[in-house]
Scaffold this active site. Structure first.
Site, mmCIF file in Angstrom:
data_model
loop_
_atom_site.group_PDB
_atom_site.id
_atom_site.type_symbol
_atom_site.label_atom_id
_atom_site.label_comp_id
_atom_site.label_asym_id
_atom_site.label_seq_id
_atom_site.Cartn_x
_atom_site.Cartn_y
_atom_site.Cartn_z
ATOM 1 N N ASP B 337 0.857 -1.167 0.160
ATOM 2 C CA ASP B 337 0.055 0.117 0.058
ATOM 3 C C ASP B 337 0.809 1.199 0.027
ATOM 4 O OD1 ASP B 337 -2.608 -1.062 -0.105
ATOM 5 O OD2 ASP B 337 -2.686 -1.368 1.937
ATOM 6 N N ASP B 374 -1.008 20.565 18.024
ATOM 7 C CA ASP B 374 -1.327 19.401 17.201
ATOM 8 C C ASP B 374 -0.107 18.481 17.339
ATOM 9 O OD1 ASP B 374 -1.944 17.523 15.628
ATOM 10 O OD2 ASP B 374 -2.608 18.730 13.871
ATOM 11 N N THR B 405 -11.321 15.616 17.296
ATOM 12 C CA THR B 405 -12.165 14.393 17.533
ATOM 13 C C THR B 405 -12.891 13.790 16.093
ATOM 14 O OG1 THR B 405 -14.390 15.751 17.524
ATOM 15 C CG2 THR B 405 -12.955 15.722 19.643
ATOM 16 N N ARG B 409 -13.991 16.246 13.231
ATOM 17 C CA ARG B 409 -12.862 16.234 12.018
ATOM 18 C C ARG B 409 -12.165 17.407 11.962
ATOM 19 N NH1 ARG B 409 -14.914 13.912 6.653
ATOM 20 N NH2 ARG B 409 -16.593 15.208 6.788
ATOM 21 N N LYS B 423 -8.590 23.927 11.788
ATOM 22 C CA LYS B 423 -7.981 23.348 10.276
ATOM 23 C C LYS B 423 -8.643 21.928 10.393
ATOM 24 C CE LYS B 423 -3.634 21.395 11.296
ATOM 25 N NZ LYS B 423 -3.529 21.058 12.643
ATOM 26 N N ASP B 558 -10.671 -5.058 2.249
ATOM 27 C CA ASP B 558 -9.364 -5.854 1.692
ATOM 28 C C ASP B 558 -9.584 -7.209 2.097
ATOM 29 O OD1 ASP B 558 -7.799 -3.825 1.026
ATOM 30 O OD2 ASP B 558 -7.275 -3.178 3.124
#
Lengths: 557, 718
Positions: B337, B374, B405, B409, B423, B558
């Site tokens: 991936d 952050d 959270t 988002r 942001k 998957d």
């Protein structure tokens, strides 16, 4: 001087093989992969009810091999027992039971061990209708089994491995018969006799009477060598001047023994689609051959004792017309193929030289080995070598794009277990079973001591590898030896064939895995070395103790 | 597209935290000592029966012991022309017992390491109580009104629905069917940062024994009691669930074949030597047999297998079967991936794109401020990029950070003056800004355009907005987060290529972007705009050609591909469907580890092959020690074969037996650690290993036996 002569002989044979193996190898590959039948073959298939286009699963193929061979044993046995009523029997009586049993198995298994003196035991009819027929078809069986295994490697998810009857027919009619015809003429040109004369009594100048035999010798001789059979027309085998008159025919005979076995690797390479694989196998065979030949020649030339030194080598039991080199070249070739023909008394080889003859057979006769049997023998050893080495490159081992898994290892292990077990058991029982020991020690062995032990060991080794050569110096025509050697020959031929054909079936059913740089390359010198090493170590580990008690005990001072 | 700063990805990293107290690669004498009781227990014939090679040694040891006891009553014993003393027989018997003991010790040591890990896992399995929902109904997915009963976690069965609130231990494996929560999974993964688990997505699986730190979730139990993930892990690391792998079975067959051949050789030797009055005594024959059969590999084989699994566990990978570990060594194609494997899972800020009417500085400053608290790599990359543009705001201004959270988002900061900065995903930020008044349509369309462009190039857009204390909100612009290819990958892919392994990058990106990243990373091929179906089709196509395929995956979609792949590594963060489908689980959820797994698989096979070769090669020297010693009394000429010039027949035989026993102990560390493995082509690997273990295996015992003989010669009577 001697060294150069040795090289010249070796180089001549090598050159002839280098020239011939290509066309013959290619011809073999085409013969066994072609879809077309000859007209004569179509006729025979119609008579015996075989559909040449239908392929057999490994089980059916195996059943065909075994059925054909067992019927062969019965026919050869009966013809010997009925000899008294057969034409051209030279007035010889029926061959005794035990001897017939032994001889029937011996010729059907491509061993050609002879517990008897041919000129005094079998007439021309048994010789030609029973023994010579088997000289062809037993060789063709070996060829067929080898081709079946090669097909297994070449196949991709296939349930079949070919048709035994077609392989047998083609091996006989397209390969062995034409080769025999050509080389019968070559041998006749070289002085080998070919007639149907009865025995001539000749009065020599000195007043003695000598019985000079005749016989269709050259035609027998060609297939005896090409088919790696080895059963001589005369007791003296290729030491007899009517079978092998000159140093020149000696060289031709050596070449004939090696011809098909050294051409098969090329056929193998062609069928699996990678000629380099064939040449790697050929290289391993050649390395063992040259090393073994050198050692035996060294042992015979060096031989201990003042008389030997004075004669320039151990000449006892050797023909003056061949000399040491002609003898060791023939002896090595005969014991490294499954021929077993001799042009000297192997009993008279020096202890270490005699050990080399034994060791040659003990390698399982893979360098180059008997017709077909040599190729399938060395391919099974390659499977073992690939398994060991394959793990060391960090992958599930693969050979020729086929995974070597539990089933393949099991079959390969059983294969390399069978022959040593039979040889060692036969030898040990000869000295371990109360009633037998007396017979072996009193009747069979002429030379007490370690040499006598070597003779017995040689006999079982020869039978266990379907070689058929004899050390001599023993009387093998006793109930125990006839029965024991007969059983060993039979089991040592067909039990491994069971495993080989099962292996072929298991490989054929597999899909092919892709080749990457992570795949163990099996066409490089390193793999050749590994294969040779595996064969030598397994042989040495198995037989060292018995050799220590026989030739080593006798030869080391 | 969710915001890239999801803390769920925070645990993705290259480190492999340690769990339990088991030592890593080290091996010390103390381990031998502590494993001794287990080793003695394994001497029981009923246990040893499963290892035919060592079973034969044990039978031989017992037989020799009996003969040693009986010898004084049997009278003078002559073996091959040499008389043997009672002491000699005792010495042989003792060292044969040591040989068996060393073999069981090797296995016990290997298992001992797993036991330590199992013990630490067991502590997580403490029974807890669970609130089981009575009559769970679909019209009340949150089970807010349904009645619950309190039962022991051990009584939970498949399909039960439980409610778990902050602070509770999760009572069993299951899928979240309602709610979002942060979960502390350190008990299993060793990673202390909590992860977010939510219903419906690819992160819905929870593992029994982990702890819910916030919120309330409803979980449907997916495992039977006693068969939870932790239970399986314990069984695996303890070796209880260990089954022989295909190659191990094949090797066992070969070893059995060799053993049988040597048994035949020894059985034949008695009568054959008897002909020459050189019959060896039984202890001498037993000694020869034990030296010849492949005891070294026979003793270490199971330890090698256990240690191989253990090496995976130490890297926090659980292989559900040994077969999978072996398959890893055989892999031809790696499906990797892009995200997390080839590029950093967390994208990094590459540029600031202000909207019309917004100054560069305003956007950069706001973005940097919003990212100060952050902790994610994305956050710090924003701060770092801002710094290079000359903005280094400090949080000295009294402020309050607003963490990300799963529901909002977004993340950001509330400054003390009342200004709020956020942001996050463009849609979420737009909604937040738009809630305080309509956004200008021109701004909205420009925002859309930028977001579209970034998305199409394979990047992640992160919108930044502010809300003044007076209530006026506006969107400032977009941060462009871009994939950054991990360093050092090109070399690793080159290594893989040398091993014959093809790498295929799988990504949802468009072909152009995918190609660019693939070229930069040096993978062999790329599958762009890949859907799970594409992935499955690619695996099938590769397997058609006989290739073995390995892949990683985490989502439910998957699962079919994971099940189809020969080696399917499920991420621990993934769904239970994915974990069920794969044959390995990576607790660190680090897809790069696939490469390590391949290396471990290969190393396991190489170790087996190398020690087998070594074991067989050893026999040559042992023959040269024992065979002349056996018969030299009758055939003095055989002294010529005594090329090591060993002291006496008795000392030669004993020295070979001692060497045969000691070599097992010497090789235990190698068996546990695995032989050194450097990625290279098959030819190079074979050449090196043949030289080291083949040729070395022939030479080493000549030296070893000679040295031991020098000591044995000092024993009176030898």
């Amino acid at each position: 001087m001697e060294f150069w002569l040795f090289l010249a002989q070796l180089a001549t044979v090598a050159l002839l093989l280098a020239i011939c193996h290509r066309p013959l190898g290619d011809y073999l590959a085409i013969t066994f992969t072609s879809r077309r039948d000859l007209r004569v073959e179509r006729g025979i298939y119609r008579i015996i009810g075989v559909d040449s286009k239908s392929e057999q699963s490994w089980q059916v193929y195996l059943r065909s091999v075994l059925a054909f061979s067992i019927v062969g044993v019965l026919i050869v046995y009966l013809l010997q027992r009925l000899q008294a009523w057969l034409p051209y029997s030279l007035g010889l009586p029926a061959v005794p039971q035990g001897l017939s049993f032994n001889t029937a198995i011996s010729f059907v298994t491509n061993t050609n061990w002879q517990s008897y003196s041919p000129e005094a035991t079998v007439g021309y009819t048994v010789q030609m209708a029973a023994l010579t027929v088997q000289n062809f078809v037993s060789a063709a069986v070996g060829l067929a089994v080898a081709i079946a295994l090669v097909r297994g490697f070449a196949a991709h998810r296939s349930g079949t491995i070919g048709n035994f009857w077609v392989d047998l027919m083609r091996g006989t009619l397209r390969v062995l018969l034409p080769l025999s015809v050509i080389f019968t003429l070559v041998l006749i040109a070289g002085g080998v006799i070919e007639n149907l004369n009865a025995v001539h009594a000749v009065h020599t100048i000195a007043g003695a009477t000598q019985n000079i035999p005749g016989g269709p010798v050259a035609s027998q001789e060609a297939i005896k060598l090409i088919g790696n059979n080895g059963g001589g027309f005369f007791n003296a085998n290729s030491a007899h001047p009517f079978e092998n008159p000159t140093a020149w025919t000696n060289l031709v005979e050596v070449f004939l023994m090696l011809l098909v076995p050294f051409s098969l690797p090329r056929a193998f390479g062609r069928i699996v689609g990678d000629r380099r694989q064939g040449y790697a196998i050929l290289a391993a065979m050649a390395v063992i051959f040259v090393v073994s030949l050198s050692l035996m020649t060294w042992a015979e030339s060096a031989g201990g004792g003042a008389a030997t030194q004075a004669a320039g080598g151990a000449m006892e039991g050797k023909e003056q017309r061949f000399g040491i080199l002609g003898t060791t070249l023939f002896g090595t070739t005969s014991t490294l193929t499954s021929t077993g023909a001799v042009n000297a008394a192997h009993d008279s080889l020096t202890p270490l030289g005699g050990m080399m003859a034994m060791l040659n057979m003990m390698t399982g006769e893979v360098a180059p080995g008997g017709i077909g049997a040599g190729l399938y023998g060395i391919l099974v050893m390659a499977v073992v070598a690939v398994f060991l080495a394959g793990l060391m490159v960090g992958r599930t081992p693969e050979y020729l794009r086929k995974h070597i898994g539990a089933r393949e290892v099991k079959l390969a292990s059983l294969y390399f277990l069978t022959t040593p077990t039979l040889i060692l058991a036969g030898t040990a029982l000869s000295f371990g079973v109360p009633g037998v020991v007396q017979s072996v020690e009193k009747t069979t062995i002429f030379n007490p001591g370690q040499h006598g032990f070597s003779e017995i060991l040689y006999a079982f080794t020869s039978a266990g590898n379907n070689n058929g050569s004899a050390f001599g110096g023993i009387s093998a025509n006793t109930p125990w030896m006839n029965a024991a050697l007969g059983c060993v020959m039979f089991l040592a031929r067909f039990v491994p064939i069971v495993f080989v054909i099962a292996l072929a079936g298991s490989l054929a059913a597999q899909e092919k895995s892709p080749v990457t740089t992570g795949t163990l390359p099996t066409h490089r010198p390193m793999f050749v070395g590994l294969l040779v090493g595996t064969i030598l170590i397994i042989t040495a580990l198995t037989y060292f103790p018995v050799l220590a008690l026989g030739p080593l005990a006798e030869g080391l001072h | 597209m969710t915001a890239a700063s999801s803390p769920a990805t925070a645990s993705k990293g290259g480190k492999t935290p340690k769990r339990g107290g088991a030592p890593k690669g080290a091996f010390n004498a103390r381990q031998l000592w502590t494993s001794l009781p287990d080793a003695l227990r394994k001497l029981s014939p009923r246990v040893l029966w499963h290892n035919p090679v060592m079973f034969i040694v044990e039978v031989g040891a017992a037989l020799t012991t009996v003969l040693a006891i009986a010898q004084p009553f049997l009278g003078h014993q002559v073996s091959g022309g040499t008389s043997t003393s009672v002491a000699f027989t005792w010495w042989i018997a003792i060292w044969l017992w040591f040989t068996v003991l060393f073999a069981t010790l090797a296995e016990a040591v290997a298992e001992g390491r797993g036991k330590a890990q199992a013990a630490s896992l067991r502590t997580t399995r403490t029974t807890t109580s669970a609130d089981r929902v009575v009559d769970y109904a679909d019209d009340d997915p949150g089970a807010l009104h349904a009645a619950t009963t309190r039962i022991a976690s051990a009584d939970l069965t498949l399909g039960d629905v439980v409610v778990i609130t902050a602070g509770d231990l999760i009572p069993g494996d299951g899928d979240i069917i309602w709610g979002v929560a942060s979960v502390d999974e350190s008990a299993i993964t060793g990673e202390s940062a909590p992860v977010v688990r939510e219903s419906g997505g690819d992160r819905s699986a929870v593992t029994g024994g982990t702890r819910v730190l916030s919120d309330r979730i409803v979980v449907r139990i997916t495992s039977k009691p006693g068969e939870t993930f932790v239970d399986r892990m314990i069984r695996l690391v303890e070796g209880a669930a260990r089954q022989k792998t295909p190659n191990e079975i094949a090797l066992n067959i070969l070893l059995a074949g060799l053993t049988i051949i040597f048994v035949v050789v020894i059985l034949a030797l008695g009568p054959v030597a008897g002909y020459a009055d050189a019959a060896p005594t039984v202890p001498v024959l037993v000694a020869l047999l034990v030296c010849l059969i492949p005891t070294t590999i026979g003793a270490l084989l199971s330890a090698i297998g256990i240690a191989g699994m253990d090496r995976l566990v130490q890297r926090n990978v659980l292989a559900m079967s040994g077969r999978a570990v072996e398959a890893a060594g055989d892999v031809n194609t790696l499906l990797l991936d892009k995200t997390g494997t080839i590029t950093y899972g967390n994208r990094q800020a590459s540029e600031f794109l202000p909207l019309p009417g917004v100054g560069d500085d305003a956007l950069v400053n706001a973005a940097a401020l919003a990212s100060l608290s952050d902790p994610t790599p994305e956050g710090s990359s924003v701060v770092a990029l801002a710094k290079t543009l000359g903005h280094s705001p400090s949080s000295s201004v009294a402020s309050e950070s607003v963490p990300f959270t799963a529901q909002t988002r977004m993340s950001g900061i509330d400054l003390s003056d009342g200004t709020q900065i956020r942001k996050g995903a463009a849609s979420a930020v737009s909604a937040w800004a738009g809630s305080e008044g309509a956004i200008d349509s021109a701004v909205a369309s420009e925002l859309d355009r930028i977001v579209q462009r970034i998305s199409q190039s394979g990047g992640t857009p992160l919108a930044v907005a502010t809300r003044e204390p007076n209530g006026g909100a506006r969107i400032l612009g977009v941060i462009h987060l871009k994939d950054v290819v991990k360093t050092g990958l090109a070399e690793r892919f080159a290594d893989l290529r040398r091993m014959g392994i093809r790498t295929v990058m799988v990504t949802g990106d468009n072909p152009l972007t995918a190609k660019a990243i693939a070229d930069e990373a040096g993978v062999d091929d790329v599958l762009a705009e890949a859907t799970p179906e594409d992935k499955l089709a690619l695996i099938r196509r590769e397997q058609e050609g006989g290739k073995l395929v390995a892949m990683t995956g985490d989502g439910t979609n998957d699962a079919p591909a994971l099940a189809q792949a020969d080696v399917g590594v499920a991420m621990n963060t993934g769904t239970s469907a994915a974990k069920e489908a794969g044959n390995m689980v990576d607790l660190d959820s680090d897809p790069t580890k696939l490469i390590d797994i391949v290396a471990i698989g290969k190393q396991l096979l190489i170790t087996r092959g190398a020690l087998t070769t070594f074991s067989i090669a050893n026999d040559v020297a042992k023959y040269f020690a024992i065979i002349p010693a056996m018969f030299v009394g009758v055939f003095p000429g055989l002294q010529a074969l005594n090329i090591m010039q060993l002291h006496s027949p008795s000392s030669a035989i004993l020295s070979a037996v001692i060497f045969n026993a000691i070599i097992i102990v010497i090789l235990i560390p190698l068996a546990l650690r695995g032989v050194r493995y450097r990625p290279s082509s098959a030819s190079q690997l074979l050449g090196r290993n043949l030289l080291l273990y083949g040729l070395g295996g022939i030479i080493a015992p000549f030296i070893g036996i000679k040295l031991i003989d020098l000591l044995v010669a000092l024993i009176p009577g030898f």
